[in-house]
Motif scaffolding. Structure first.
Motif, short mmCIF file in Angstrom:
data_model
loop_
_atom_site.label_atom_id
_atom_site.label_comp_id
_atom_site.label_asym_id
_atom_site.label_seq_id
_atom_site.Cartn_x
_atom_site.Cartn_y
_atom_site.Cartn_z
N THR A 189 5.37 7.15 0.90
CA THR A 189 6.04 5.92 1.29
C THR A 189 5.31 4.70 0.74
O THR A 189 4.10 4.59 0.84
N LEU A 190 6.07 3.79 0.16
CA LEU A 190 5.56 2.50 -0.29
C LEU A 190 5.76 1.50 0.84
O LEU A 190 6.87 1.39 1.38
N HIS A 191 4.72 0.80 1.21
CA HIS A 191 4.80 -0.23 2.25
C HIS A 191 4.63 -1.59 1.59
O HIS A 191 3.61 -1.84 0.95
N ALA A 239 8.64 -0.22 5.13
CA ALA A 239 8.38 1.11 4.58
C ALA A 239 9.56 1.56 3.74
O ALA A 239 10.69 1.59 4.21
N ASP A 264 5.96 -5.23 7.77
CA ASP A 264 5.56 -4.06 6.98
C ASP A 264 6.82 -3.24 6.76
O ASP A 264 7.31 -2.57 7.67
N TYR A 298 0.86 -1.18 0.00
CA TYR A 298 0.00 0.00 0.00
C TYR A 298 0.90 1.23 0.00
O TYR A 298 2.09 1.14 0.33
N ILE A 299 0.34 2.35 -0.42
CA ILE A 299 1.08 3.60 -0.47
C ILE A 299 0.42 4.56 0.51
O ILE A 299 -0.80 4.74 0.49
N GLN A 300 1.24 5.16 1.36
CA GLN A 300 0.74 6.13 2.32
C GLN A 300 1.67 7.34 2.29
O GLN A 300 2.86 7.22 2.60
N GLY A 301 1.10 8.48 1.88
CA GLY A 301 1.94 9.66 1.73
C GLY A 301 2.99 9.41 0.66
O GLY A 301 2.68 8.95 -0.43
N ARG A 326 9.78 7.29 -0.90
CA ARG A 326 9.78 7.59 -2.34
C ARG A 326 11.19 7.93 -2.83
O ARG A 326 11.55 7.58 -3.95
#
Length: 87
Positions: free
Chosen positions: A55-57, A76, A74, A50-53, A79
């Motif tokens: 950051t790719l997790h 992190a 998980d 998943y992508i949050q902000g 980018r």
């Protein structure tokens, strides 16, 4: 670009760091082998994310990179670490 190779290397580093934290010790050679196999550069190994902000997790379920007792992982990846193949 070899995006799978880059993601594999970054996720392996993250998994090993989390193993050290979760076990309070350096991972054994067997643990490192399991982590290496579980983070191999393939779409199947790196399929959960998943992508949050910015950051790719990358997510690794139990048994994929460590024993079940270690739980999920998980990793992190910022980018900035993805420059060269991220558009």
């Amino acid at each position: 670009a070899d995006y799978l190779g880059k993601l594999s290397a970054l996720s392996y580093e993250g998994v090993v760091a989390q193993l050290k934290t979760k076990t309070n010790t350096d991972p054994t050679p067997e643990m490192l082998d399991t982590a290496r196999i579980g983070t191999e550069p393939s779409p199947e190994a790196l399929q959960f994310f998943y992508i949050q902000g910015g950051t790719l997790h990358l997510l690794f379920p139990p048994y994929q990179v460590a024993a079940y007792a270690a739980g999920t992982f998980d990793v992190a990846i910022p980018r900035t670490a993805l420059t060269g193949f991220l558009k």
